[in-house]
Scaffold this motif. Structure first.
Motif, PDB file in Angstrom:
ATOM      1  N   PRO A  90       3.725  -1.152   3.732  1.00 54.17           N
ATOM      2  CA  PRO A  90       3.675   0.164   3.091  1.00 54.17           C
ATOM      3  C   PRO A  90       4.831   0.318   2.112  1.00 54.17           C
ATOM      4  N   GLY A  91       4.589   1.075   1.058  1.00 53.24           N
ATOM      5  CA  GLY A  91       5.661   1.476   0.152  1.00 53.24           C
ATOM      6  C   GLY A  91       5.637   2.989   0.084  1.00 53.24           C
TER       7      GLY A  91
ATOM      8  N   VAL B 176      -2.893   8.790  14.915  1.00 51.19           N
ATOM      9  CA  VAL B 176      -2.567   7.364  14.958  1.00 51.19           C
ATOM     10  C   VAL B 176      -1.426   7.032  14.000  1.00 51.19           C
ATOM     11  N   SER B 177      -1.270   7.853  12.958  1.00 49.62           N
ATOM     12  CA  SER B 177      -0.220   7.635  11.958  1.00 49.62           C
ATOM     13  C   SER B 177      -0.178   8.857  11.050  1.00 49.62           C
ATOM     14  N   ASP B 178       0.986   9.113  10.469  1.00 49.99           N
ATOM     15  CA  ASP B 178       1.096  10.197   9.482  1.00 49.99           C
ATOM     16  C   ASP B 178       1.401   9.644   8.093  1.00 49.99           C
ATOM     17  N   GLN B 179       1.191   8.331   7.892  1.00 54.85           N
ATOM     18  CA  GLN B 179       1.427   7.700   6.598  1.00 54.85           C
ATOM     19  C   GLN B 179       0.110   7.619   5.825  1.00 54.85           C
ATOM     20  N   ALA B 180      -0.089   8.568   4.901  1.00 56.49           N
ATOM     21  CA  ALA B 180      -1.344   8.675   4.159  1.00 56.49           C
ATOM     22  C   ALA B 180      -1.329   7.766   2.931  1.00 56.49           C
ATOM     23  N   ILE B 181      -2.450   7.104   2.682  1.00 57.29           N
ATOM     24  CA  ILE B 181      -2.608   6.243   1.515  1.00 57.29           C
ATOM     25  C   ILE B 181      -2.804   7.125   0.278  1.00 57.29           C
ATOM     26  N   ILE B 182      -1.988   6.903  -0.759  1.00 57.55           N
ATOM     27  CA  ILE B 182      -2.035   7.805  -1.916  1.00 57.55           C
ATOM     28  C   ILE B 182      -2.882   7.288  -3.074  1.00 57.55           C
ATOM     29  N   GLY B 183      -3.375   6.039  -2.976  1.00 52.18           N
ATOM     30  CA  GLY B 183      -4.232   5.526  -4.038  1.00 52.18           C
ATOM     31  C   GLY B 183      -3.529   4.645  -5.053  1.00 52.18           C
ATOM     32  N   ILE B 184      -2.374   4.088  -4.667  1.00 51.14           N
ATOM     33  CA  ILE B 184      -1.645   3.143  -5.513  1.00 51.14           C
ATOM     34  C   ILE B 184      -1.360   1.901  -4.684  1.00 51.14           C
ATOM     35  N   TYR B 185      -1.658   0.717  -5.256  1.00 49.77           N
ATOM     36  CA  TYR B 185      -1.583  -0.544  -4.516  1.00 49.77           C
ATOM     37  C   TYR B 185      -0.997  -1.627  -5.420  1.00 49.77           C
ATOM     38  N   TYR B 186      -0.255  -2.554  -4.811  1.00 48.43           N
ATOM     39  CA  TYR B 186       0.219  -3.748  -5.518  1.00 48.43           C
ATOM     40  C   TYR B 186      -0.318  -4.984  -4.800  1.00 48.43           C
ATOM     41  N   PHE B 187      -0.740  -5.989  -5.593  1.00 45.44           N
ATOM     42  CA  PHE B 187      -1.199  -7.253  -5.027  1.00 45.44           C
ATOM     43  C   PHE B 187      -0.564  -8.398  -5.807  1.00 45.44           C
TER      44      PHE B 187
ATOM     45  N   ILE C 203       0.874  -1.169   0.000  1.00 40.69           N
ATOM     46  CA  ILE C 203       0.000   0.000   0.000  1.00 40.69           C
ATOM     47  C   ILE C 203       0.911   1.218   0.000  1.00 40.69           C
ATOM     48  N   TYR C 204       0.881   1.999  -1.065  1.00 38.53           N
ATOM     49  CA  TYR C 204       1.816   3.123  -1.177  1.00 38.53           C
ATOM     50  C   TYR C 204       1.309   4.320  -0.388  1.00 38.53           C
TER      51      TYR C 204
END
Length: 334
Positions: free
Chosen positions: A213-214, A160-171, A127-128
């Motif tokens: 996370p990436g 709780v965290s400052d790592q925001a999900i940017i909308g790019i994912y690998y599976f 999850i980037y």
């Protein structure tokens, strides 16, 4: 490797430019946002890119052909799927279910990024994210001591965290993601009337998928006019060592302040252009100063002094110094 690109949204925050052009096809330095997105994603993987699946609304045949052409330019098959109702992120991805097998990247087409790494295809999922100052405006991830994701939190009001999900994912296994998306839809598991991708990710994690996370170096928003001007500025900085002025462009008494992109058959006369300007093909600029702006294709602007502006396609503009946002096929003569 396959890329799934959900892009059916109307792009209302970028009006008037999205009244005639879907937001992912608005151009940054001469290429549509979605073209630059999939180009950069393809470069992150050492796997052959087999297919790009675009999930769109009723955009029309011309747009569909352009998207297929983008995929083919990267040596991949282009596939079109449709999302007829705005039922959320999980539903949008599931619309491309027939293409969800093996290694897949899911990338929402309203963002660009800068990164310097390759996808680790052996991870279950990546999850980037990017570190942000105000996490309350974003979905964020929580991590354990081993660096794996433990929770997804939407717009946390307490830190709780400052790592925001940017909308790019690998599976690694698209089939597993598809099954969890289908489970949400079959059981009508919705949040605020929409099927959310985070619900499927939670189920994957609960069933043993290890999600990491990436981190990207820079996350570029394309949501509104000011954001897209800033994204154009940053992207020109990334590619300024490339040849950005087309050979067919005609210049007469022109000062170009790099970085500037100038497309095919552009005519510029008695003007100062740049820095951070993109000029689309077949556009005319005369007796003007243009800074930190995007001027799209087949437009004709004269006697202006503009910055922080987006001028659409087929625009005729004569006028005063302004911070402009002018949609396609507009004529303004002052």
């Amino acid at each position: 490797m396959k890329i799934i690109v959900p892009m059916a949204g109307r792009g209302s925050r970028l009006r008037p430019h999205t009244l005639t052009t879907p937001k992912p096809l608005v151009k940054i330095a001469g290429k549509p946002i979605v073209h630059r997105l999939v180009e950069d994603l393809a470069a992150m993987s050492d796997e052959k890119l087999d297919e790009i699946a675009f999930v769109i609304g009723d955009f029309g045949e011309i747009v569909e052909k352009e998207l297929i052409g983008i995929a083919e330019s990267l040596g991949a098959k282009g596939t079109i799927y449709y999302q007829d109702e705005p039922l959320g992120t999980a539903h949008a991805i599931l619309c491309a279910g027939d293409s969800m097998d093996g290694n897949i990247i899911v990338a929402f087409a309203d963002t660009l990024f800068k990164a310097d790494f390759s996808i680790d295809k052996f991870e279950d999922g990546i999850i980037y994210t990017q570190k942000v100052e105000d996490p309350s405006a974003f979905g964020v991830v929580k991590l354990n001591n081993d660096g794996f994701i433990t929770d997804f939190v939407e717009k946390p009001q307490e830190f709780v965290s400052d790592q925001a999900i940017i909308g790019i994912y690998y599976f690694k296994e698209g089939e597993r993601l598809k099954a969890e998306l289908q489970y949400l839809v079959d059981n009508k598991i919705m949040n605020d009337g929409e099927y959310q991708l985070t619900g499927a990710l939670e189920n994957l994690k609960a069933k043993g998928a290890r999600l990491k996370p990436g981190t990207v170096e820079e996350w570029l928003d394309c949501g509104n006019k000011d954001a897209i001007v800033n994204t154009n500025q940053r992207y020109l900085t990334y590619i300024e060592d490339q040849e950005l002025v087309h050979d067919s462009a005609e210049m007469d008494n022109v000062v170009l302040i790099s970085p500037v992109y100038v497309g095919a058959n552009v005519k510029i006369k008695n003007a100062v252009v740049g820095p951070y300007v993109s000029v689309g093909s077949d556009t005319i600029i005369e007796n003007s100063v243009v800074q930190n702006s995007i001027v799209q294709e087949y437009s004709d602007i004269r006697k202006v002094n503009i910055e922080n502006s987006v001028v659409g396609n087929h625009v005729v503009y004569r006028g005063r110094s302004k911070d402009l946002s002018i949609g396609d096929f507009t004529s303004v003569k002052e």
